[in-house]
Design a protein around this motif. Structure first.
Motif, PDB file in Angstrom:
ATOM      1  N   ALA A   1       0.843  -1.199   0.000  1.00 32.12           N
ATOM      2  CA  ALA A   1       0.000   0.000   0.000  1.00 32.12           C
ATOM      3  C   ALA A   1       0.882   1.254   0.000  1.00 32.12           C
ATOM      4  O   ALA A   1       1.955   1.264   0.591  1.00 32.12           O
ATOM      5  CB  ALA A   1      -0.911   0.005   1.214  1.00 32.12           C
ATOM      6  N   PRO A   2       0.414   2.293  -0.656  1.00 35.05           N
ATOM      7  CA  PRO A   2       1.186   3.539  -0.628  1.00 35.05           C
ATOM      8  C   PRO A   2       1.224   4.139   0.779  1.00 35.05           C
ATOM      9  O   PRO A   2       0.359   3.870   1.612  1.00 35.05           O
ATOM     10  CB  PRO A   2       0.441   4.458  -1.599  1.00 35.05           C
ATOM     11  N   ASP A   3       2.255   4.928   1.037  1.00 37.86           N
ATOM     12  CA  ASP A   3       2.378   5.568   2.344  1.00 37.86           C
ATOM     13  C   ASP A   3       1.172   6.458   2.611  1.00 37.86           C
ATOM     14  O   ASP A   3       0.648   7.105   1.715  1.00 37.86           O
ATOM     15  CB  ASP A   3       3.651   6.413   2.409  1.00 37.86           C
ATOM     16  N   GLY A   4       0.753   6.471   3.850  1.00 38.92           N
ATOM     17  CA  GLY A   4      -0.384   7.293   4.249  1.00 38.92           C
ATOM     18  C   GLY A   4      -1.721   6.586   4.122  1.00 38.92           C
ATOM     19  O   GLY A   4      -2.757   7.178   4.383  1.00 38.92           O
ATOM     20  N   THR A   5      -1.718   5.317   3.697  1.00 41.89           N
ATOM     21  CA  THR A   5      -2.963   4.569   3.588  1.00 41.89           C
ATOM     22  C   THR A   5      -3.449   4.220   4.983  1.00 41.89           C
ATOM     23  O   THR A   5      -2.696   3.738   5.812  1.00 41.89           O
ATOM     24  CB  THR A   5      -2.759   3.280   2.778  1.00 41.89           C
ATOM     25  N   ALA A   6      -4.711   4.477   5.247  1.00 42.37           N
ATOM     26  CA  ALA A   6      -5.281   4.219   6.572  1.00 42.37           C
ATOM     27  C   ALA A   6      -5.352   2.716   6.836  1.00 42.37           C
ATOM     28  O   ALA A   6      -5.442   1.909   5.915  1.00 42.37           O
ATOM     29  CB  ALA A   6      -6.666   4.839   6.675  1.00 42.37           C
ATOM     30  N   ASN A   7      -5.308   2.372   8.099  1.00 44.45           N
ATOM     31  CA  ASN A   7      -5.339   0.962   8.495  1.00 44.45           C
ATOM     32  C   ASN A   7      -6.618   0.259   8.076  1.00 44.45           C
ATOM     33  O   ASN A   7      -6.593  -0.901   7.710  1.00 44.45           O
ATOM     34  CB  ASN A   7      -5.156   0.830  10.009  1.00 44.45           C
ATOM     35  N   PHE A   8      -7.764   0.950   8.117  1.00 46.16           N
ATOM     36  CA  PHE A   8      -9.009   0.285   7.763  1.00 46.16           C
ATOM     37  C   PHE A   8      -9.090   0.024   6.264  1.00 46.16           C
ATOM     38  O   PHE A   8      -9.744  -0.913   5.838  1.00 46.16           O
ATOM     39  CB  PHE A   8     -10.233   1.062   8.272  1.00 46.16           C
ATOM     40  N   VAL A   9      -8.394   0.805   5.442  1.00 44.15           N
ATOM     41  CA  VAL A   9      -8.344   0.528   4.006  1.00 44.15           C
ATOM     42  C   VAL A   9      -7.508  -0.728   3.758  1.00 44.15           C
ATOM     43  O   VAL A   9      -7.863  -1.580   2.943  1.00 44.15           O
ATOM     44  CB  VAL A   9      -7.780   1.741   3.238  1.00 44.15           C
ATOM     45  N   VAL A  10      -6.403  -0.855   4.483  1.00 40.58           N
ATOM     46  CA  VAL A  10      -5.583  -2.061   4.383  1.00 40.58           C
ATOM     47  C   VAL A  10      -6.390  -3.276   4.829  1.00 40.58           C
ATOM     48  O   VAL A  10      -6.346  -4.340   4.212  1.00 40.58           O
ATOM     49  CB  VAL A  10      -4.286  -1.904   5.212  1.00 40.58           C
ATOM     50  N   GLU A  11      -7.164  -3.112   5.888  1.00 41.39           N
ATOM     51  CA  GLU A  11      -7.999  -4.214   6.375  1.00 41.39           C
ATOM     52  C   GLU A  11      -9.014  -4.636   5.324  1.00 41.39           C
ATOM     53  O   GLU A  11      -9.166  -5.822   5.042  1.00 41.39           O
ATOM     54  CB  GLU A  11      -8.721  -3.788   7.653  1.00 41.39           C
ATOM     55  N   PHE A  12      -9.700  -3.681   4.728  1.00 44.46           N
ATOM     56  CA  PHE A  12     -10.711  -4.009   3.729  1.00 44.46           C
ATOM     57  C   PHE A  12     -10.072  -4.661   2.508  1.00 44.46           C
ATOM     58  O   PHE A  12     -10.596  -5.630   1.967  1.00 44.46           O
ATOM     59  CB  PHE A  12     -11.481  -2.749   3.326  1.00 44.46           C
ATOM     60  N   THR A  13      -8.941  -4.154   2.076  1.00 47.62           N
ATOM     61  CA  THR A  13      -8.238  -4.726   0.927  1.00 47.62           C
ATOM     62  C   THR A  13      -7.781  -6.151   1.224  1.00 47.62           C
ATOM     63  O   THR A  13      -7.844  -7.029   0.367  1.00 47.62           O
ATOM     64  CB  THR A  13      -7.031  -3.850   0.549  1.00 47.62           C
ATOM     65  N   THR A  14      -7.342  -6.385   2.437  1.00 52.43           N
ATOM     66  CA  THR A  14      -6.919  -7.727   2.833  1.00 52.43           C
ATOM     67  C   THR A  14      -8.086  -8.697   2.796  1.00 52.43           C
ATOM     68  O   THR A  14      -7.973  -9.807   2.268  1.00 52.43           O
ATOM     69  CB  THR A  14      -6.303  -7.692   4.240  1.00 52.43           C
ATOM     70  N   VAL A  15      -9.212  -8.300   3.333  1.00 45.33           N
ATOM     71  CA  VAL A  15     -10.385  -9.193   3.338  1.00 45.33           C
ATOM     72  C   VAL A  15     -10.889  -9.409   1.919  1.00 45.33           C
ATOM     73  O   VAL A  15     -11.285 -10.522   1.554  1.00 45.33           O
ATOM     74  CB  VAL A  15     -11.487  -8.643   4.270  1.00 45.33           C
ATOM     75  N   ALA A  16     -10.855  -8.386   1.084  1.00 41.80           N
ATOM     76  CA  ALA A  16     -11.260  -8.548  -0.312  1.00 41.80           C
ATOM     77  C   ALA A  16     -10.327  -9.519  -1.035  1.00 41.80           C
ATOM     78  O   ALA A  16     -10.781 -10.329  -1.856  1.00 41.80           O
ATOM     79  CB  ALA A  16     -11.276  -7.197  -1.013  1.00 41.80           C
ATOM     80  N   THR A  17      -9.050  -9.476  -0.722  1.00 38.94           N
ATOM     81  CA  THR A  17      -8.091 -10.427  -1.289  1.00 38.94           C
ATOM     82  C   THR A  17      -8.420 -11.844  -0.850  1.00 38.94           C
ATOM     83  O   THR A  17      -8.363 -12.788  -1.649  1.00 38.94           O
ATOM     84  CB  THR A  17      -6.655 -10.058  -0.849  1.00 38.94           C
ATOM     85  N   GLU A  18      -8.800 -12.001   0.399  1.00 40.24           N
ATOM     86  CA  GLU A  18      -9.180 -13.322   0.889  1.00 40.24           C
ATOM     87  C   GLU A  18     -10.448 -13.828   0.209  1.00 40.24           C
ATOM     88  O   GLU A  18     -10.580 -15.033  -0.021  1.00 40.24           O
ATOM     89  CB  GLU A  18      -9.360 -13.301   2.399  1.00 40.24           C
ATOM     90  N   VAL A  19     -11.375 -12.943  -0.114  1.00 42.64           N
ATOM     91  CA  VAL A  19     -12.589 -13.360  -0.825  1.00 42.64           C
ATOM     92  C   VAL A  19     -12.218 -13.881  -2.214  1.00 42.64           C
ATOM     93  O   VAL A  19     -12.733 -14.912  -2.658  1.00 42.64           O
ATOM     94  CB  VAL A  19     -13.601 -12.197  -0.915  1.00 42.64           C
ATOM     95  N   VAL A  20     -11.314 -13.198  -2.882  1.00 38.65           N
ATOM     96  CA  VAL A  20     -10.890 -13.645  -4.210  1.00 38.65           C
ATOM     97  C   VAL A  20     -10.207 -15.011  -4.118  1.00 38.65           C
ATOM     98  O   VAL A  20     -10.478 -15.914  -4.920  1.00 38.65           O
ATOM     99  CB  VAL A  20      -9.956 -12.596  -4.853  1.00 38.65           C
ATOM    100  N   ILE A  21      -9.327 -15.185  -3.135  1.00 33.24           N
ATOM    101  CA  ILE A  21      -8.663 -16.479  -2.946  1.00 33.24           C
ATOM    102  C   ILE A  21      -9.693 -17.568  -2.652  1.00 33.24           C
ATOM    103  O   ILE A  21      -9.607 -18.681  -3.187  1.00 33.24           O
ATOM    104  CB  ILE A  21      -7.615 -16.388  -1.815  1.00 33.24           C
ATOM    105  N   THR A  22     -10.684 -17.249  -1.829  1.00 28.68           N
ATOM    106  CA  THR A  22     -11.727 -18.232  -1.509  1.00 28.68           C
ATOM    107  C   THR A  22     -12.501 -18.629  -2.757  1.00 28.68           C
ATOM    108  O   THR A  22     -12.795 -19.807  -2.963  1.00 28.68           O
ATOM    109  CB  THR A  22     -12.688 -17.664  -0.451  1.00 28.68           C
ATOM    110  N   MET A  23     -12.837 -17.663  -3.599  1.00 29.49           N
ATOM    111  CA  MET A  23     -13.575 -17.979  -4.819  1.00 29.49           C
ATOM    112  C   MET A  23     -12.749 -18.867  -5.743  1.00 29.49           C
ATOM    113  O   MET A  23     -13.274 -19.787  -6.368  1.00 29.49           O
ATOM    114  CB  MET A  23     -13.982 -16.704  -5.563  1.00 29.49           C
ATOM    115  N   LEU A  24     -11.449 -18.587  -5.817  1.00 29.01           N
ATOM    116  CA  LEU A  24     -10.579 -19.411  -6.662  1.00 29.01           C
ATOM    117  C   LEU A  24     -10.477 -20.847  -6.147  1.00 29.01           C
ATOM    118  O   LEU A  24     -10.265 -21.774  -6.926  1.00 29.01           O
ATOM    119  CB  LEU A  24      -9.185 -18.786  -6.747  1.00 29.01           C
TER     120      LEU A  24
END
Length: 116
Positions: free
Chosen positions: A46-69
């Motif tokens: 993530a670029p510098d200055g990205t809020a923690n909750f954005v990182v959290e949401f992106t992480t969970v969205a990544t897990e959803v994609v992995i789960t679908m695969l």
């Protein structure tokens, strides 16, 4: 799709529901554990200055994609138990996505409101 394949994919039974019922909490536990493994990787990308909750949401969205695969091949594998497990996996990943969305929505304007 021929009739035999359609009948096989629409057949449910006790194995289907047992795997779905047990698969949801087990996969949800893996989603939570995976969050702590994937979050540092997302945070470094993530670029510098990205809020923690954005990182959290992106992480969970990544897990959803992995789960679908992982869930799609399990669903078309053939047995009712594998299809039930795929249903449980998808259910658990969407529960995680909903909680991440709620957390993002509550904390998006945290400096201007009450953060929960």
């Amino acid at each position: 799709m021929d009739e035999a394949t359609r009948a096989r994919l629409t057949t449910t039974g006790p194995d289907y529901w047992r795997a779905a019922t047990l698969g949801t909490p087990l996969w949800l536990a893996l989603v939570v554990a995976g969050f702590f493994a994937i979050a540092p990787l997302v945070d470094t990308l993530a670029p510098d200055g990205t809020a923690n909750f954005v990182v959290e949401f992106t992480t969970v969205a990544t897990e959803v994609v992995i789960t679908m695969l992982l869930a799609v091949p399990l669903f078309v594998r053939g047995s009712a138990a594998w299809r039930g497990l795929a249903l449980g996996m998808v259910t658990a990943s969407f529960i995680g996505l909903v909680f991440a969305s709620l957390h993002l929505a509550m904390n998006a304007n945290a400096p201007f409101g009450v953060s929960v």
